[in-house]
Design a protein around this motif. Sequence first.
Motif, PDB file in Angstrom:
ATOM      1  N   TYR A  66       1.858  22.651  -0.289  1.00 20.77           N
ATOM      2  CA  TYR A  66       2.782  21.738   0.392  1.00 20.77           C
ATOM      3  C   TYR A  66       3.778  22.533   1.241  1.00 20.77           C
ATOM      4  CZ  TYR A  66       6.087  17.892   1.088  1.00 20.77           C
ATOM      5  OH  TYR A  66       6.909  16.931   1.642  1.00 20.77           O
ATOM      6  N   GLY A  67       4.314  23.619   0.653  1.00 19.96           N
ATOM      7  CA  GLY A  67       5.274  24.453   1.376  1.00 19.96           C
ATOM      8  C   GLY A  67       4.673  25.107   2.604  1.00 19.96           C
ATOM      9  N   LEU A  68       3.391  25.450   2.520  1.00 21.11           N
ATOM     10  CA  LEU A  68       2.705  26.073   3.646  1.00 21.11           C
ATOM     11  C   LEU A  68       2.385  25.051   4.737  1.00 21.11           C
ATOM     12  CD1 LEU A  68       1.483  28.757   4.649  1.00 21.11           C
ATOM     13  CD2 LEU A  68      -0.677  28.033   3.634  1.00 21.11           C
ATOM     14  N   MET A  69       1.982  23.847   4.325  1.00 26.37           N
ATOM     15  CA  MET A  69       1.600  22.825   5.284  1.00 26.37           C
ATOM     16  C   MET A  69       2.804  22.203   5.986  1.00 26.37           C
ATOM     17  SD  MET A  69      -1.746  22.608   5.263  1.00 26.37           S
ATOM     18  CE  MET A  69      -1.735  24.390   5.117  1.00 26.37           C
ATOM     19  N   LYS A  70       3.959  22.156   5.300  1.00 23.42           N
ATOM     20  CA  LYS A  70       5.102  21.411   5.841  1.00 23.42           C
ATOM     21  C   LYS A  70       5.656  21.954   7.142  1.00 23.42           C
ATOM     22  CE  LYS A  70       9.342  19.093   4.727  1.00 23.42           C
ATOM     23  NZ  LYS A  70       8.944  17.770   5.233  1.00 23.42           N
ATOM     24  N   PRO A  71       5.985  23.194   7.397  1.00 22.95           N
ATOM     25  CA  PRO A  71       6.118  24.308   6.442  1.00 22.95           C
ATOM     26  C   PRO A  71       7.560  24.400   5.919  1.00 22.95           C
ATOM     27  CG  PRO A  71       6.282  25.128   8.683  1.00 22.95           C
ATOM     28  CD  PRO A  71       6.140  23.631   8.787  1.00 22.95           C
ATOM     29  N   ASP A  72       7.691  24.987   4.703  1.00 20.85           N
ATOM     30  CA  ASP A  72       8.998  25.182   4.086  1.00 20.85           C
ATOM     31  C   ASP A  72       8.940  26.479   3.284  1.00 20.85           C
ATOM     32  OD1 ASP A  72      11.157  25.088   2.104  1.00 20.85           O
ATOM     33  OD2 ASP A  72      11.475  23.028   2.798  1.00 20.85           O
ATOM     34  N   SER A  73       9.614  27.504   3.781  1.00 23.60           N
ATOM     35  CA  SER A  73       9.543  28.833   3.167  1.00 23.60           C
ATOM     36  C   SER A  73      10.135  28.867   1.764  1.00 23.60           C
ATOM     37  CB  SER A  73      10.245  29.873   4.055  1.00 23.60           C
ATOM     38  OG  SER A  73      11.600  29.519   4.261  1.00 23.60           O
ATOM     39  N   THR A  74      11.152  28.029   1.507  1.00 23.83           N
ATOM     40  CA  THR A  74      11.766  27.996   0.175  1.00 23.83           C
ATOM     41  C   THR A  74      10.772  27.499  -0.861  1.00 23.83           C
ATOM     42  OG1 THR A  74      13.965  27.573   1.101  1.00 23.83           O
ATOM     43  CG2 THR A  74      13.637  27.032  -1.216  1.00 23.83           C
ATOM     44  N   VAL A  75      10.118  26.394  -0.564  1.00 17.60           N
ATOM     45  CA  VAL A  75       9.119  25.819  -1.474  1.00 17.60           C
ATOM     46  C   VAL A  75       7.961  26.799  -1.668  1.00 17.60           C
ATOM     47  CG1 VAL A  75       7.480  23.925  -1.818  1.00 17.60           C
ATOM     48  CG2 VAL A  75       9.735  23.468  -0.840  1.00 17.60           C
ATOM     49  N   LEU A  76       7.536  27.413  -0.584  1.00 17.84           N
ATOM     50  CA  LEU A  76       6.414  28.361  -0.638  1.00 17.84           C
ATOM     51  C   LEU A  76       6.753  29.566  -1.509  1.00 17.84           C
ATOM     52  CD1 LEU A  76       3.610  29.196   0.392  1.00 17.84           C
ATOM     53  CD2 LEU A  76       4.731  30.215   2.384  1.00 17.84           C
ATOM     54  N   PHE A  77       7.908  30.182  -1.289  1.00 14.85           N
ATOM     55  CA  PHE A  77       8.291  31.394  -2.017  1.00 14.85           C
ATOM     56  C   PHE A  77       8.492  31.134  -3.507  1.00 14.85           C
ATOM     57  CE2 PHE A  77      11.774  34.007  -3.748  1.00 14.85           C
ATOM     58  CZ  PHE A  77      11.155  35.243  -3.721  1.00 14.85           C
ATOM     59  N   VAL A  78       9.248  30.087  -3.826  1.00 14.36           N
ATOM     60  CA  VAL A  78       9.554  29.776  -5.229  1.00 14.36           C
ATOM     61  C   VAL A  78       8.282  29.542  -6.035  1.00 14.36           C
ATOM     62  CG1 VAL A  78      10.465  27.943  -6.709  1.00 14.36           C
ATOM     63  CG2 VAL A  78      11.892  28.900  -4.916  1.00 14.36           C
ATOM     64  N   ASN A  79       7.357  28.791  -5.450  1.00 17.80           N
ATOM     65  CA  ASN A  79       6.136  28.469  -6.178  1.00 17.80           C
ATOM     66  C   ASN A  79       5.147  29.625  -6.220  1.00 17.80           C
ATOM     67  OD1 ASN A  79       6.190  25.483  -7.077  1.00 17.80           O
ATOM     68  ND2 ASN A  79       7.058  25.460  -5.028  1.00 17.80           N
ATOM     69  N   LEU A  80       5.233  30.531  -5.246  1.00 16.84           N
ATOM     70  CA  LEU A  80       4.435  31.756  -5.307  1.00 16.84           C
ATOM     71  C   LEU A  80       4.883  32.602  -6.494  1.00 16.84           C
ATOM     72  CD1 LEU A  80       2.381  33.785  -4.209  1.00 16.84           C
ATOM     73  CD2 LEU A  80       4.157  34.640  -2.660  1.00 16.84           C
TER      74      LEU A  80
END
Length: 200
Positions: A66-80
């Motif tokens: 979701y973070g990658l598609m949106k994109p949203d770096s916060t969502v992407l990083f935290v979930n990584l």
Amino acid sequence: GVACESGVSKMDEVQLVSWLATVFTIALFSSGILTSWKVHVSKSVGSVPYVPFLAAIVNCSLWMTYGLMKPDSTVLFVNLVGLVLNIAYTCVYHTYTEKKFTLRRDCGVALCIVLPVTSYFYIFPVVWLYDPDINYLGIVCNIFTILFFASPLSTMADVIKTRSTQSMSFVLSLTSMLCTSSWTLYGVLVADFYMIVRAV
């Protein structure tokens, strides 16, 4: 001038809440470090369940997408970070559990959930050149977020049964509350309905 100042102020608010959400969420994901260390020291998983680890792996994988598609770096990083940590916890658990087959089977189930969804959003747009509706992903992410936060309910059941909070960590409960509150505020600031729902 006023519009510019308002824009800067809003950006600062988003950055602050983004930082808080990141810190609280990583702190929540890091709670498994102590559990894994105890398992390693005792060379036994004891009564520690592995379901929360697998639930977190599925949850983080979907929200990363979701973070990658949106994109949203916060969502992407935290979930990584959450994904890496929970894979590590699962590996430690696998090392010391006697029920390796059961764990492997359930890991396979988790993969059967994650792979089709992530493939739909990662691979299909490249091969068939179309843009998938991110709203579908938001709905799926929220369904599995509910399951993720429901996975520790066995602890709550134990608290009710024994009428003792000894099995429930106050720090973990507080961190969970701060985590959900920060994501609610972040979702409001960036006007993302699905992030608001995930926190509620």
